[in-house]
Write a protein that holds these residues in place. Structure first.
Motif, PDB file in Angstrom:
ATOM      1  N   UNK A 107       0.836  -1.195   0.000  1.00 22.19           N
ATOM      2  CA  UNK A 107       0.000   0.000   0.000  1.00 22.19           C
ATOM      3  C   UNK A 107       0.871   1.246   0.000  1.00 22.19           C
ATOM      4  N   UNK A 108       0.348   2.312  -0.625  1.00 25.70           N
ATOM      5  CA  UNK A 108       1.062   3.586  -0.624  1.00 25.70           C
ATOM      6  C   UNK A 108       0.062   4.729  -0.608  1.00 25.70           C
ATOM      7  N   UNK A 109       0.304   5.684   0.272  1.00 29.44           N
ATOM      8  CA  UNK A 109      -0.488   6.921   0.267  1.00 29.44           C
ATOM      9  C   UNK A 109      -0.068   7.760  -0.931  1.00 29.44           C
ATOM     10  N   UNK A 110      -1.048   8.248  -1.697  1.00 30.40           N
ATOM     11  CA  UNK A 110      -0.755   9.060  -2.883  1.00 30.40           C
ATOM     12  C   UNK A 110      -0.896  10.545  -2.567  1.00 30.40           C
ATOM     13  N   UNK A 111      -2.107  10.944  -2.148  1.00 31.00           N
ATOM     14  CA  UNK A 111      -2.365  12.343  -1.832  1.00 31.00           C
ATOM     15  C   UNK A 111      -3.754  12.433  -1.208  1.00 31.00           C
ATOM     16  N   UNK A 112      -4.202  13.648  -0.933  1.00 27.95           N
ATOM     17  CA  UNK A 112      -5.568  13.832  -0.452  1.00 27.95           C
ATOM     18  C   UNK A 112      -6.489  14.063  -1.639  1.00 27.95           C
ATOM     19  N   UNK A 113      -7.770  13.767  -1.461  1.00 26.00           N
ATOM     20  CA  UNK A 113      -8.739  14.023  -2.517  1.00 26.00           C
ATOM     21  C   UNK A 113      -9.584  12.814  -2.835  1.00 26.00           C
ATOM     22  N   UNK A 114     -10.756  13.080  -3.406  1.00 27.33           N
ATOM     23  CA  UNK A 114     -11.698  12.032  -3.796  1.00 27.33           C
ATOM     24  C   UNK A 114     -11.513  11.709  -5.267  1.00 27.33           C
ATOM     25  N   UNK A 115     -11.380  10.435  -5.591  1.00 23.18           N
ATOM     26  CA  UNK A 115     -11.126  10.002  -6.962  1.00 23.18           C
ATOM     27  C   UNK A 115     -12.362  10.231  -7.833  1.00 23.18           C
ATOM     28  N   UNK A 116     -12.196  11.034  -8.873  1.00 19.30           N
ATOM     29  CA  UNK A 116     -13.269  11.333  -9.814  1.00 19.30           C
ATOM     30  C   UNK A 116     -13.151  10.474 -11.065  1.00 19.30           C
ATOM     31  N   UNK A 117     -11.928  10.309 -11.583  1.00 20.47           N
ATOM     32  CA  UNK A 117     -11.724   9.539 -12.814  1.00 20.47           C
ATOM     33  C   UNK A 117     -10.256   9.191 -12.965  1.00 20.47           C
ATOM     34  N   UNK A 118      -9.993   8.146 -13.746  1.00 17.57           N
ATOM     35  CA  UNK A 118      -8.646   7.787 -14.172  1.00 17.57           C
ATOM     36  C   UNK A 118      -8.566   8.034 -15.674  1.00 17.57           C
ATOM     37  N   UNK A 119      -7.502   8.687 -16.126  1.00 17.18           N
ATOM     38  CA  UNK A 119      -7.308   8.907 -17.560  1.00 17.18           C
ATOM     39  C   UNK A 119      -6.761   7.614 -18.151  1.00 17.18           C
ATOM     40  N   UNK A 120      -7.555   6.958 -18.982  1.00 16.40           N
ATOM     41  CA  UNK A 120      -7.198   5.643 -19.505  1.00 16.40           C
ATOM     42  C   UNK A 120      -6.746   5.668 -20.957  1.00 16.40           C
ATOM     43  N   UNK A 121      -6.768   6.838 -21.597  1.00 15.04           N
ATOM     44  CA  UNK A 121      -6.306   6.932 -22.972  1.00 15.04           C
ATOM     45  C   UNK A 121      -5.974   8.357 -23.339  1.00 15.04           C
ATOM     46  N   UNK A 122      -4.984   8.519 -24.237  1.00 19.16           N
ATOM     47  CA  UNK A 122      -4.584   9.853 -24.662  1.00 19.16           C
ATOM     48  C   UNK A 122      -3.247  10.253 -24.078  1.00 19.16           C
ATOM     49  N   UNK A 123      -2.878  11.493 -24.300  1.00 17.18           N
ATOM     50  CA  UNK A 123      -1.556  11.980 -23.900  1.00 17.18           C
ATOM     51  C   UNK A 123      -1.357  12.011 -22.389  1.00 17.18           C
ATOM     52  N   UNK A 124      -2.435  12.035 -21.623  1.00 13.72           N
ATOM     53  CA  UNK A 124      -2.345  12.087 -20.156  1.00 13.72           C
ATOM     54  C   UNK A 124      -2.675  10.737 -19.511  1.00 13.72           C
ATOM     55  N   UNK A 125      -2.580   9.660 -20.285  1.00  9.54           N
ATOM     56  CA  UNK A 125      -2.940   8.340 -19.761  1.00  9.54           C
ATOM     57  C   UNK A 125      -2.181   8.035 -18.480  1.00  9.54           C
ATOM     58  N   UNK A 126      -2.911   7.544 -17.477  1.00 11.83           N
ATOM     59  CA  UNK A 126      -2.332   7.201 -16.192  1.00 11.83           C
ATOM     60  C   UNK A 126      -2.513   8.272 -15.141  1.00 11.83           C
ATOM     61  N   UNK A 127      -2.795   9.514 -15.573  1.00 10.90           N
ATOM     62  CA  UNK A 127      -3.038  10.577 -14.602  1.00 10.90           C
ATOM     63  C   UNK A 127      -4.424  10.414 -13.983  1.00 10.90           C
ATOM     64  N   UNK A 128      -4.660  11.117 -12.895  1.00 11.34           N
ATOM     65  CA  UNK A 128      -5.877  10.973 -12.102  1.00 11.34           C
ATOM     66  C   UNK A 128      -6.577  12.313 -11.988  1.00 11.34           C
TER      67      UNK A 128
END
Length: 227
Positions: free
Chosen positions: A131-152
């Motif tokens: 497990x790893x803490x990433x940051x604070x905030x509520x997950x709205x979406x994951x970018x699954x395609x395009x130039x920003x793929x993998x960003x949150x």
């Protein structure tokens, strides 16, 4: 150089005696199945290849939550249960919700109700079982395609210097670094419009925000909402 019959036979024997490769370790831990009717599961979120599913399990008595993965063959493994740590809020794993796979299927992101007014974003590394803490905030979406793929894309709880509270929508890297603020993506329509303008594909969690949404029964689905 050609091997003689005896040498070839010896090689074959050695190959047959070589230890077999151990099967890959399964993520999480094996836990005895709870009594039927004592829990509810959130809608299942599919991995990118459609082979695995992740979900939140909620105990009816007490409401305790845990993160689970369903593997091929009907195998279910618990990745983590609640781990209250009020003295270290970023590690305060209570009220788990909104599990989602990373685009490569290597990580699972999920929220925990770590602060009274804000969620933490956690990441589970399936290969390392960590497990790893990433940051604070509520997950709205994951970018699954395009130039920003993998960003949150996160909704975050912020206090204004002038007083009051606001909840900006922000683009965040997998490491938790804030990339930009998305002022036009505060609604589902605005988020879809922004993604289209950037040539991106998004996947949204299959349950609404907040721990109260966890634990609703749902059959496995291949994917959650996508834009």
């Amino acid at each position: 150089m050609r091997l003689g019959a005896a040498a070839l036979a010896a090689l074959l024997i050695l190959s047959a005696c070589a230890p077999a490769e151990p099967p890959p370790a399964l993520p999480g831990e094996a836990v005895a199945a709870p009594p039927a009717g004592s829990f509810t599961d959130s809608p299942h979120q599919a991995s990118p290849d459609g082979k695995n599913f992740v979900f939140i399990r909620t105990e009816k008595a007490g409401g305790r939550t845990s993160l689970w993965i369903a593997l091929p063959g009907g195998v279910q493994r618990r990745l983590t249960d609640e781990r209250p740590q009020p003295d270290q809020p970023h590690l305060n794993l209570v009220g788990l919700s909104r599990p989602m796979f990373s685009p490569d299927g290597a990580y699972i992101y999920f929220n925990a109700r770590s602060w009274p007014a804000s969620d933490s974003l956690q990441s589970y590394d399936l290969a390392a079982n960590r497990l790893r803490y990433v940051t604070d905030g509520t997950l709205v979406a994951v970018v699954t395609g395009g130039s920003l793929q993998g960003d949150l894309i996160l909704s975050r709880h912020r206090y204004s210097p002038a007083g009051g509270v606001f909840t900006p929508i922000q683009l965040v890297s997998p490491s938790g670094r804030t990339i930009s603020r998305l002022d036009s993506a505060g609604t589902s329509t605005g988020l879809a419009t922004w993604a289209a303008s950037q040539g991106l594909s998004l996947t949204l969690p299959s349950e609404p925000a907040g721990p109260a949404a966890a634990g609703r029964s749902g059959a496995p689905t291949r994917s959650a909402t996508t834009y």
